[in-house]
Design a protein around this motif. Structure first.
Motif, PDB file in Angstrom:
ATOM      1  N   TRP A 138       0.889  -1.022  -0.111  1.00  0.00           N
ATOM      2  CA  TRP A 138      -0.106  -0.174   0.156  1.00  0.00           C
ATOM      3  C   TRP A 138       0.854   1.363   0.045  1.00  0.00           C
ATOM      4  O   TRP A 138       1.936   1.343   0.873  1.00  0.00           O
ATOM      5  CB  TRP A 138      -1.048  -0.137   1.181  1.00  0.00           C
ATOM      6  N   GLU A 139       0.305   2.278  -0.950  1.00  0.00           N
ATOM      7  CA  GLU A 139       1.213   3.561  -1.029  1.00  0.00           C
ATOM      8  C   GLU A 139       0.282   4.165  -1.214  1.00  0.00           C
ATOM      9  O   GLU A 139      -0.863   4.254  -1.731  1.00  0.00           O
ATOM     10  CB  GLU A 139       2.187   3.486  -2.289  1.00  0.00           C
ATOM     11  N   GLU A 140       0.621   5.627  -0.731  1.00  0.00           N
ATOM     12  CA  GLU A 140      -0.143   6.962  -0.959  1.00  0.00           C
ATOM     13  C   GLU A 140       0.767   7.972  -2.055  1.00  0.00           C
ATOM     14  O   GLU A 140       1.953   8.056  -1.661  1.00  0.00           O
ATOM     15  CB  GLU A 140      -0.724   7.421   0.302  1.00  0.00           C
ATOM     16  N   LYS A 141       0.184   8.563  -2.876  1.00  0.00           N
ATOM     17  CA  LYS A 141       0.741   9.300  -3.932  1.00  0.00           C
ATOM     18  C   LYS A 141      -0.214  10.666  -4.231  1.00  0.00           C
ATOM     19  O   LYS A 141      -1.308  10.298  -4.208  1.00  0.00           O
ATOM     20  CB  LYS A 141       1.230   8.673  -5.156  1.00  0.00           C
ATOM     21  N   ILE A 142       0.574  11.682  -4.153  1.00  0.00           N
ATOM     22  CA  ILE A 142      -0.028  12.995  -4.589  1.00  0.00           C
ATOM     23  C   ILE A 142      -0.036  13.433  -5.848  1.00  0.00           C
ATOM     24  O   ILE A 142       1.449  13.391  -6.219  1.00  0.00           O
ATOM     25  CB  ILE A 142       0.087  14.041  -3.403  1.00  0.00           C
TER      26      ILE A 142
END
Length: 180
Positions: free
Chosen positions: A123-127
């Motif tokens: 799981w990753e979060e990218k803006i």
């Protein structure tokens, strides 16, 4: 349909998050669109778990193919109050883009904000900021950028594979949050 209506109504408030999943009040009405619409033979499948949306498949470059995508139904979205999106996802074997369309005509330009996994199956979060979106016409870059005026008239959003690399792929999306 209910999730879609909630999404439309929520565009008038200051915070917007699309939480994917099969439950009530979760977004689960995006549609699958792959290169099959133009003669390609890539295979893809869209499913919703309790809390996510999963796009899987196998990209083929035969018959001028090479992509799979998921998109909202056509609507009218004014997202000009936002600076970009934050996406929580995990994926393998492809690069992706968040897409914005301001015309229902598929031959007109659309806009893509690229993202990729740095840790496969994690799981990753990218803006992705709207100022970094690039304009494409029938899959080819035009050299133009997304303008704020485009953000007032979005008719469709989505996620697309962008690498044109043969082989299997998966992307699982937990949420997309529009950020100020």
């Amino acid at each position: 349909m209910k999730a879609f209506l909630i999404f439309l109504l929520s565009l008038t408030i200051s915070d917007l998050t699309l939480n994917f999943g099969s439950g009530q009040n979760q977004v689960n009405n995006w549609v699958l669109i792959s290169d099959n619409i133009m003669g390609g033979i890539s295979k893809s499948k869209l499913e919703y778990t309790q809390n996510t949306m999963i796009l899987t498949g196998n990209i083929s470059l035969d018959n001028f193919g090479g992509f799979a995508s998921v998109k909202t139904e056509f609507g009218k979205y004014d997202i000009s109050q936002f600076k970009g999106i934050k996406i929580k996802f995990k994926s393998t074997n492809q690069k992706f883009a968040f897409t914005l369309e301001d015309s229902k005509n598929w031959t007109f330009p659309n806009f893509k904000g690229a993202f990729t996994s740095t840790k496969p199956n994690t799981w990753e979060e990218k803006i992705i900021l709207f100022k970094d979106f690039k304009e494409y016409q029938i899959g080819e870059p035009t050299g133009e950028k997304l303008l704020e005026s485009n953000l007032k008239n979005i008719v469709r959003m989505g996620i697309i594979t962008t690498e044109k690399k043969e082989g299997p792929f998966t992307i699982e999306v937990d949420y997309i949050e529009f950020v100020k």
